[in-house]
Design a protein around this motif. Structure first.
Motif, PDB file in Angstrom:
ATOM      1  N   ALA A 157      55.896 136.093  44.150  1.00 48.22           N
ATOM      2  CA  ALA A 157      54.701 135.752  44.920  1.00 48.22           C
ATOM      3  C   ALA A 157      53.773 134.846  44.119  1.00 48.22           C
ATOM      4  CB  ALA A 157      53.972 137.022  45.356  1.00 48.22           C
ATOM      5  N   LEU A 158      53.622 135.121  42.832  1.00 51.19           N
ATOM      6  CA  LEU A 158      52.763 134.301  41.977  1.00 51.19           C
ATOM      7  C   LEU A 158      53.339 132.896  41.812  1.00 51.19           C
ATOM      8  CD1 LEU A 158      51.713 136.849  39.191  1.00 51.19           C
ATOM      9  CD2 LEU A 158      50.247 135.813  40.949  1.00 51.19           C
ATOM     10  N   CYS A 159      54.650 132.806  41.674  1.00 54.51           N
ATOM     11  CA  CYS A 159      55.296 131.492  41.585  1.00 54.51           C
ATOM     12  C   CYS A 159      55.085 130.697  42.878  1.00 54.51           C
ATOM     13  CB  CYS A 159      56.789 131.654  41.301  1.00 54.51           C
ATOM     14  SG  CYS A 159      57.176 132.169  39.620  1.00 54.51           S
ATOM     15  N   SER A 160      55.178 131.395  43.991  1.00 54.95           N
ATOM     16  CA  SER A 160      54.936 130.748  45.267  1.00 54.95           C
ATOM     17  C   SER A 160      53.496 130.264  45.360  1.00 54.95           C
ATOM     18  CB  SER A 160      55.228 131.721  46.415  1.00 54.95           C
ATOM     19  OG  SER A 160      54.837 131.169  47.657  1.00 54.95           O
ATOM     20  N   LEU A 161      52.539 131.108  44.987  1.00 52.86           N
ATOM     21  CA  LEU A 161      51.131 130.726  44.997  1.00 52.86           C
ATOM     22  C   LEU A 161      50.891 129.508  44.112  1.00 52.86           C
ATOM     23  CD1 LEU A 161      48.144 131.192  45.662  1.00 52.86           C
ATOM     24  CD2 LEU A 161      48.093 132.903  43.818  1.00 52.86           C
ATOM     25  N   GLY A 162      51.481 129.523  42.928  1.00 51.54           N
ATOM     26  CA  GLY A 162      51.344 128.386  42.025  1.00 51.54           C
ATOM     27  C   GLY A 162      51.941 127.117  42.598  1.00 51.54           C
ATOM     28  N   GLY A 163      53.080 127.265  43.302  1.00 52.73           N
ATOM     29  CA  GLY A 163      53.707 126.107  43.916  1.00 52.73           C
ATOM     30  C   GLY A 163      52.850 125.487  45.008  1.00 52.73           C
ATOM     31  N   TRP A 164      52.273 126.327  45.871  1.00 51.20           N
ATOM     32  CA  TRP A 164      51.417 125.808  46.949  1.00 51.20           C
ATOM     33  C   TRP A 164      50.146 125.198  46.390  1.00 51.20           C
ATOM     34  CZ3 TRP A 164      53.973 124.855  50.955  1.00 51.20           C
ATOM     35  CH2 TRP A 164      54.972 125.725  51.417  1.00 51.20           C
ATOM     36  N   LEU A 165      49.592 125.805  45.350  1.00 50.47           N
ATOM     37  CA  LEU A 165      48.392 125.257  44.732  1.00 50.47           C
ATOM     38  C   LEU A 165      48.688 123.898  44.087  1.00 50.47           C
ATOM     39  CD1 LEU A 165      45.427 125.749  44.088  1.00 50.47           C
ATOM     40  CD2 LEU A 165      46.134 126.950  42.008  1.00 50.47           C
ATOM     41  N   SER A 166      49.839 123.795  43.441  1.00 48.88           N
ATOM     42  CA  SER A 166      50.229 122.521  42.825  1.00 48.88           C
ATOM     43  C   SER A 166      50.441 121.444  43.885  1.00 48.88           C
ATOM     44  CB  SER A 166      51.508 122.707  42.006  1.00 48.88           C
ATOM     45  OG  SER A 166      51.320 123.632  40.951  1.00 48.88           O
ATOM     46  N   SER A 190      44.158 117.446  52.848  1.00 54.62           N
ATOM     47  CA  SER A 190      45.229 117.872  51.940  1.00 54.62           C
ATOM     48  C   SER A 190      45.673 119.293  52.236  1.00 54.62           C
ATOM     49  CB  SER A 190      44.743 117.770  50.484  1.00 54.62           C
ATOM     50  OG  SER A 190      44.449 116.427  50.153  1.00 54.62           O
ATOM     51  N   CYS A 191      44.714 120.167  52.569  1.00 51.70           N
ATOM     52  CA  CYS A 191      45.072 121.545  52.898  1.00 51.70           C
ATOM     53  C   CYS A 191      45.908 121.592  54.170  1.00 51.70           C
ATOM     54  CB  CYS A 191      43.808 122.391  53.057  1.00 51.70           C
ATOM     55  SG  CYS A 191      44.138 124.150  53.292  1.00 51.70           S
ATOM     56  N   GLY A 194      42.347 132.084  50.496  1.00 57.21           N
ATOM     57  CA  GLY A 194      41.372 131.751  49.461  1.00 57.21           C
ATOM     58  C   GLY A 194      40.672 130.428  49.752  1.00 57.21           C
ATOM     59  N   TRP A 195      41.436 129.432  50.212  1.00 57.29           N
ATOM     60  CA  TRP A 195      40.855 128.121  50.540  1.00 57.29           C
ATOM     61  C   TRP A 195      39.860 128.250  51.692  1.00 57.29           C
ATOM     62  CZ3 TRP A 195      39.881 124.497  54.175  1.00 57.29           C
ATOM     63  CH2 TRP A 195      39.661 123.197  53.754  1.00 57.29           C
ATOM     64  N   CYS A 196      40.237 128.984  52.724  1.00 59.36           N
ATOM     65  CA  CYS A 196      39.364 129.151  53.895  1.00 59.36           C
ATOM     66  C   CYS A 196      38.069 129.871  53.535  1.00 59.36           C
ATOM     67  CB  CYS A 196      40.098 129.927  54.996  1.00 59.36           C
ATOM     68  SG  CYS A 196      41.473 129.034  55.749  1.00 59.36           S
ATOM     69  N   ILE A 197      38.165 130.887  52.676  1.00 61.66           N
ATOM     70  CA  ILE A 197      36.974 131.626  52.268  1.00 61.66           C
ATOM     71  C   ILE A 197      36.075 130.747  51.405  1.00 61.66           C
ATOM     72  CG2 ILE A 197      36.134 133.558  50.883  1.00 61.66           C
ATOM     73  CD1 ILE A 197      38.600 135.132  51.782  1.00 61.66           C
ATOM     74  N   TYR A 198      36.673 130.000  50.481  1.00 60.97           N
ATOM     75  CA  TYR A 198      35.894 129.157  49.567  1.00 60.97           C
ATOM     76  C   TYR A 198      35.159 128.048  50.315  1.00 60.97           C
ATOM     77  CZ  TYR A 198      34.707 126.137  45.636  1.00 60.97           C
ATOM     78  OH  TYR A 198      34.024 125.368  44.721  1.00 60.97           O
ATOM     79  N   PHE A 199      35.853 127.390  51.231  1.00 60.04           N
ATOM     80  CA  PHE A 199      35.245 126.277  51.967  1.00 60.04           C
ATOM     81  C   PHE A 199      34.589 126.715  53.276  1.00 60.04           C
ATOM     82  CE2 PHE A 199      38.206 124.011  49.204  1.00 60.04           C
ATOM     83  CZ  PHE A 199      37.442 122.934  48.799  1.00 60.04           C
ATOM     84  N   LEU A 251      40.606 134.437  59.759  1.00 62.23           N
ATOM     85  CA  LEU A 251      40.616 135.232  58.528  1.00 62.23           C
ATOM     86  C   LEU A 251      41.307 136.576  58.760  1.00 62.23           C
ATOM     87  CD1 LEU A 251      37.012 134.588  57.148  1.00 62.23           C
ATOM     88  CD2 LEU A 251      39.145 133.434  56.529  1.00 62.23           C
ATOM     89  N   ALA A 252      41.085 137.166  59.943  1.00 58.86           N
ATOM     90  CA  ALA A 252      41.755 138.426  60.283  1.00 58.86           C
ATOM     91  C   ALA A 252      43.257 138.213  60.390  1.00 58.86           C
ATOM     92  CB  ALA A 252      41.201 138.978  61.596  1.00 58.86           C
ATOM     93  N   HIS A 253      43.660 137.089  60.980  1.00 55.54           N
ATOM     94  CA  HIS A 253      45.092 136.776  61.112  1.00 55.54           C
ATOM     95  C   HIS A 253      45.748 136.670  59.737  1.00 55.54           C
ATOM     96  CE1 HIS A 253      48.391 133.783  61.130  1.00 55.54           C
ATOM     97  NE2 HIS A 253      48.783 134.438  62.199  1.00 55.54           N
ATOM     98  N   HIS A 254      45.100 135.931  58.818  1.00 52.33           N
ATOM     99  CA  HIS A 254      45.665 135.760  57.482  1.00 52.33           C
ATOM    100  C   HIS A 254      45.702 137.093  56.729  1.00 52.33           C
ATOM    101  CE1 HIS A 254      45.927 131.612  58.181  1.00 52.33           C
ATOM    102  NE2 HIS A 254      45.700 131.169  56.958  1.00 52.33           N
TER     103      HIS A 254
END
Length: 245
Positions: free
Chosen positions: A9-18, A35-36, A90-95, A103-106
């Motif tokens: 899961a962390l590798c996946s998160l890192g991949g999407w962030l990259s 971009s998002c 995380g992106w939706c909450i930050y922006f 947010l409930a769906h995610h």
């Protein structure tokens, strides 16, 4: 096993962030949301293909085998998608770009995936829900890109809107109802898995109401425009010119 799942899961998160960072650099003249949305579109296409392969080819069939033990491929795809949903939430909450319903769906998606991974079962129906949830995603992103580039009010925009509403109604509401029924009557899935299925289907209905309202407003507007244009054409044909007031 738990450590391996966390690493995936962390590798996946890192991949999407990259990927997001790469899109931001390639499209530095565009907004961060651009971009998002590209990341979201990419995930949508990939997850549709992977979940379709699992459901239709690799198996097991979610309508007859809910609550089945997870297969290795299901685990990989769920971890792959979990990383994306964590990134996007995380992106939706930050922006602060989305409302409470998205947010409930995610949040429900993240909890459902984690639940299936921890239990080691029900990956079959969670994967099916993933397919149904993501199949309209590319169309949704296309609507946004058409709007941003000024091409939404066109025949292409109308086609995308129609396909989005039709696929959402047919798959997420129609097929989703059948999947939920199979989940509820089967003795295999845990009770809290069934509750999660009901919650996800309820969220789909909330989206559906908004989509139908939008479709009604857009159809009414186009109908009134068409009637006005027809009235002007008949007036020109009868008088040879438009009346002026």
């Amino acid at each position: 096993m738990a450590l391996a799942l966390c690493l995936q899961a962390l590798c996946s998160l890192g991949g999407w962030l990259s990927l997001y960072i790469s899109f931001c650099r390639l499209n530095n003249h565009r907004s961060y949301e651009w971009s998002c949305r590209l990341v979201t579109f990419t995930h949508g296409v990939l997850s549709i293909g992977l979940s379709a392969y699992i459901g239709f080819i690799d198996g097991p069939w979610p309508f007859t085998h809910p609550g089945s033990p997870n297969t290795p491929l299901q685990v990989h795809v769920l971890c792959f998608t979990l990383g994306y949903f964590i990134f996007d939430l995380g992106w939706c909450i930050y922006f602060q770009s989305e409302g409470a319903l998205m947010l409930a769906h995610h949040t429900l998606s993240i909890l459902g995936i984690i639940m299936a991974l921890v239990l080691g079962e029900s990956g079959t129906e969670v994967n099916a829900v993933l397919f149904g949830s993501e199949i309209t995603n590319p169309l949704l992103q296309m609507r946004w890109f058409l709007r941003e580039t000024g091409h939404y009010h066109s025949f292409t925009g109308d086609v995308v809107d129609f396909l989005f509403a039709a696929v959402f109604t047919g798959v997420r509401i129609g097929v989703g109802a059948h999947l939920l029924f199979c989940e509820m009557v089967s003795p295999k899935p845990k009770w809290f898995v069934k509750v999660g299925g009901v919650a996800m289907y309820a969220v789909s209905w909330c989206f559906m109401v908004s989509i139908w309202r939008f479709a009604w407003r857009k159809s009414s507007k186009k109908y009134h425009t068409w009637r006005s244009r027809r009235s002007e054409e008949r007036q020109v044909k009868h008088n040879g010119h438009l009346k002026t007031h």
